[in-house]
Design a protein around this motif. Structure first.
Motif, PDB file in Angstrom:
ATOM      1  N   LYS A 179       0.832  -1.204   0.000  1.00 20.79           N
ATOM      2  CA  LYS A 179       0.000   0.000   0.000  1.00 20.79           C
ATOM      3  C   LYS A 179       0.867   1.255   0.000  1.00 20.79           C
ATOM      4  CE  LYS A 179      -4.024   1.992   2.364  1.00 20.79           C
ATOM      5  NZ  LYS A 179      -4.944   1.864   3.536  1.00 20.79           N
ATOM      6  N   GLY A 180       2.046   1.157   0.614  1.00 14.33           N
ATOM      7  CA  GLY A 180       2.985   2.283   0.643  1.00 14.33           C
ATOM      8  C   GLY A 180       3.842   2.379  -0.604  1.00 14.33           C
ATOM      9  N   LYS A 181       3.476   1.595  -1.623  1.00 13.70           N
ATOM     10  CA  LYS A 181       4.137   1.641  -2.944  1.00 13.70           C
ATOM     11  C   LYS A 181       5.618   1.273  -2.877  1.00 13.70           C
ATOM     12  CE  LYS A 181       0.862   5.130  -4.648  1.00 13.70           C
ATOM     13  NZ  LYS A 181      -0.093   4.090  -5.014  1.00 13.70           N
ATOM     14  N   ARG A 182       5.960   0.374  -1.939  1.00 15.97           N
ATOM     15  CA  ARG A 182       7.338  -0.120  -1.875  1.00 15.97           C
ATOM     16  C   ARG A 182       7.520  -1.300  -2.818  1.00 15.97           C
ATOM     17  NH1 ARG A 182       6.477   4.091   1.489  1.00 15.97           N
ATOM     18  NH2 ARG A 182       8.038   4.279   3.152  1.00 15.97           N
ATOM     19  N   GLU A 183       8.700  -1.369  -3.417  1.00  8.99           N
ATOM     20  CA  GLU A 183       9.086  -2.565  -4.162  1.00  8.99           C
ATOM     21  C   GLU A 183       9.721  -3.515  -3.159  1.00  8.99           C
ATOM     22  OE1 GLU A 183      12.124  -3.889  -7.728  1.00  8.99           O
ATOM     23  OE2 GLU A 183      11.197  -1.885  -7.814  1.00  8.99           O
ATOM     24  N   ILE A 184       9.132  -4.711  -3.015  1.00 10.24           N
ATOM     25  CA  ILE A 184       9.489  -5.596  -1.901  1.00 10.24           C
ATOM     26  C   ILE A 184      10.408  -6.723  -2.354  1.00 10.24           C
ATOM     27  CG2 ILE A 184       8.579  -7.180  -0.154  1.00 10.24           C
ATOM     28  CD1 ILE A 184       5.951  -5.599  -0.268  1.00 10.24           C
ATOM     29  N   ASP A 185      11.547  -6.867  -1.674  1.00  8.47           N
ATOM     30  CA  ASP A 185      12.383  -8.057  -1.784  1.00  8.47           C
ATOM     31  C   ASP A 185      11.807  -9.055  -0.772  1.00  8.47           C
ATOM     32  OD1 ASP A 185      14.310 -10.037  -1.300  1.00  8.47           O
ATOM     33  OD2 ASP A 185      15.965  -8.705  -1.810  1.00  8.47           O
ATOM     34  N   PHE A 186      11.215 -10.141  -1.265  1.00  6.72           N
ATOM     35  CA  PHE A 186      10.470 -11.030  -0.374  1.00  6.72           C
ATOM     36  C   PHE A 186      11.378 -11.828   0.562  1.00  6.72           C
ATOM     37  CE2 PHE A 186       7.172  -9.876  -3.310  1.00  6.72           C
ATOM     38  CZ  PHE A 186       6.061  -9.781  -2.490  1.00  6.72           C
ATOM     39  N   MET A 187      12.645 -11.971   0.229  1.00  9.15           N
ATOM     40  CA  MET A 187      13.574 -12.576   1.182  1.00  9.15           C
ATOM     41  C   MET A 187      13.800 -11.629   2.360  1.00  9.15           C
ATOM     42  SD  MET A 187      16.426 -14.507  -1.174  1.00  9.15           S
ATOM     43  CE  MET A 187      17.212 -15.187   0.273  1.00  9.15           C
ATOM     44  N   VAL A 188      13.853 -10.339   2.071  1.00  7.93           N
ATOM     45  CA  VAL A 188      13.969  -9.333   3.127  1.00  7.93           C
ATOM     46  C   VAL A 188      12.707  -9.327   3.986  1.00  7.93           C
ATOM     47  CG1 VAL A 188      14.053  -6.834   3.567  1.00  7.93           C
ATOM     48  CG2 VAL A 188      15.606  -7.868   1.899  1.00  7.93           C
ATOM     49  N   LEU A 189      11.555  -9.426   3.336  1.00  9.41           N
ATOM     50  CA  LEU A 189      10.285  -9.465   4.062  1.00  9.41           C
ATOM     51  C   LEU A 189      10.248 -10.648   5.026  1.00  9.41           C
ATOM     52  CD1 LEU A 189       7.461  -8.044   4.179  1.00  9.41           C
ATOM     53  CD2 LEU A 189       6.672  -9.807   2.601  1.00  9.41           C
ATOM     54  N   ASP A 190      10.708 -11.810   4.577  1.00 10.30           N
ATOM     55  CA  ASP A 190      10.744 -12.992   5.444  1.00 10.30           C
ATOM     56  C   ASP A 190      11.703 -12.789   6.619  1.00 10.30           C
ATOM     57  OD1 ASP A 190       8.920 -14.328   3.906  1.00 10.30           O
ATOM     58  OD2 ASP A 190      10.397 -15.476   2.765  1.00 10.30           O
ATOM     59  N   GLU A 191      12.865 -12.180   6.356  1.00 12.05           N
ATOM     60  CA  GLU A 191      13.824 -11.917   7.436  1.00 12.05           C
ATOM     61  C   GLU A 191      13.241 -10.952   8.469  1.00 12.05           C
ATOM     62  OE1 GLU A 191      18.083 -11.361   6.555  1.00 12.05           O
ATOM     63  OE2 GLU A 191      17.570 -11.755   4.470  1.00 12.05           O
ATOM     64  N   MET A 192      12.544  -9.931   8.011  1.00 13.59           N
ATOM     65  CA  MET A 192      11.883  -8.988   8.926  1.00 13.59           C
ATOM     66  C   MET A 192      10.883  -9.713   9.813  1.00 13.59           C
ATOM     67  SD  MET A 192      11.074  -5.656   6.537  1.00 13.59           S
ATOM     68  CE  MET A 192       9.671  -5.235   7.592  1.00 13.59           C
ATOM     69  N   SER A 193      10.073 -10.566   9.201  1.00 14.43           N
ATOM     70  CA  SER A 193       9.018 -11.268   9.945  1.00 14.43           C
ATOM     71  C   SER A 193       9.607 -12.220  10.977  1.00 14.43           C
ATOM     72  CB  SER A 193       8.113 -12.030   8.974  1.00 14.43           C
ATOM     73  OG  SER A 193       7.540 -11.152   8.029  1.00 14.43           O
ATOM     74  N   ARG A 194      10.677 -12.941  10.601  1.00 14.29           N
ATOM     75  CA  ARG A 194      11.317 -13.860  11.548  1.00 14.29           C
ATOM     76  C   ARG A 194      11.970 -13.101  12.698  1.00 14.29           C
ATOM     77  NH1 ARG A 194      12.880 -16.667   6.839  1.00 14.29           N
ATOM     78  NH2 ARG A 194      14.938 -15.673   6.875  1.00 14.29           N
TER      79      ARG A 194
END
Length: 367
Positions: free
Chosen positions: A226-241
């Protein structure tokens, strides 16, 4: 020029964040029980470690009840003293009755004219709280109103003892009044086991469980998309963990990831690195220092073991303590949500970056 969205994450304590996850089931269960006047929910205690979402739960309840015509929510501030006077004043406002009219209903008190103020009344030392509160609750009952008292971060004191004793009396008199208190597990235990408040041992306990990793990931993805970020999904997984189910860490990591990606609109490795460093500083300063003070021996022993999962036998060997000593601390830290027990006889640290905080704290102490 397109206007930038405001950061939807809020790591500040005591505030109501825009993004809340994993409280809905507990909230729905509590509100349903409360509104159907199920006796189990009349007195409830929300417990969890600092930053687990206790205040947010209380605010959620308050917002929900404020939408209903037949419920009154009265929040008392444990730090301001005289909870009974706060309650009486709150009931007076809710009932729509003036101080003068309230005093006219009490024959045992001689009033010094009609110009008396709430401050003068409080200082007069002529307050029979049971009598005044009963009058107000009777008035509200005739108006079809139910009362919920909310107290955040409860801890034992003479004021809390006086309030608890009066509350127990009001329940016995069958007034339509309920109580929701939040607190650290150790503080809740102290209040429940106080000689004058043992009736609270029968209270409904609301445990705020750690956040689910899949829900964390989905919430981050939705917010940053929603914030119009281009997401690296490996980074997203690291953030969540990295959150490790800790509500305060969820808000803090989200806050800094949003902030550091504001210009580039990229959720990438560089943003993750900056986010984790900033998050550690906030967690160490704002939460972990207070948690660590009186449990340092046990936690240090876990870290000294040198493994992620530590056995009871390892703790006995390091601390040179009997099994009952280990069991008492283990039970307390499990209740405080500082450790978890993935299997029988094994414990591990629950909070993100906590081992790193302890090592850093010990080095600073030795310096």
């Amino acid at each position: 020029m397109e206007e930038k969205m405001l950061n939807p994450f809020m790591p500040s304590f005591g505030r109501f964040p825009k993004i809340i996850i994993d409280q809905q089931e507990a909230l729905t269960d509590y509100l349903t029980g409360l509104q159907t006047h199920d006796a189990k929910y009349q007195t409830s205690l929300v417990y969890g470690t600092r930053g687990s979402g206790k205040t947010v739960f209380l605010l959620n309840v308050q917002r929900s009840l404020e939408k209903l015509d037949n419920w009154i929510f009265i929040r008392l501030n444990n730090g301001q003293g005289n909870l009974l006077f706060q309650l009486m004043h709150g009931l007076q406002r809710a009932a729509g009755i003036s101080l003068v009219d309230l005093l006219k209903n009490v024959k045992s008190l001689n009033i010094m004219g009609n110009g008396i103020t709430w401050q003068a009344f409080q200082e007069s030392q002529q307050i029979d709280y049971d009598e005044y509160i009963s009058i107000l609750l009777s008035r509200l009952k005739k108006q079809g109103k139910s009362i919920l008292i909310g107290i955040d971060e409860i801890e034992i004191s003479d004021d809390v003892r006086a309030f608890g004793s009066e509350y127990q009396t009001l329940i016995g008199d069958e007034y339509d009044i309920s109580l929701l208190m939040t607190g650290l597990p150790s503080r809740i235990s102290e209040v429940q086991n106080d000689n004058t408040l043992t009736f609270l041992l029968r209270s409904n306990r609301i445990y705020l469980s750690p956040l689910d990793e899949e829900t964390i990931t989905a919430s981050y993805e939705k917010a940053f998309t929603k914030g119009k970020r281009e997401i690296d999904f490996m980074v997203l997984d690291e953030m969540s963990r990295a959150v490790k189910g800790y509500a305060y860490a969820f808000q803090t990591i989200g806050y800094y990831a949003w902030r550091f990606s504001q210009e580039s609109l990229q959720l990438d490795e560089e943003v993750l690195k900056q986010t984790i460093e900033a998050t550690k500083k906030d967690l160490f300063r704002n939460a972990y220092e207070r948690m660590y003070m009186d449990i340092s021996n046990f936690i240090n022993a876990m870290i000294k073991a040198g493994t992620n999962r530590v056995t009871t036998k390892q703790l006995q060997d390091i601390l040179h303590k009997p099994i009952n000593y280990i069991s008492v601390y283990r039970a307390r830290l499990l209740d405080d949500q500082l450790i978890t027990s993935p299997e029988r006889g094994v414990v591990q640290l629950a909070l993100p970056f906590f081992a790193e905080f302890v090592e850093k704290s010990n080095l600073e102490h030795l310096a």
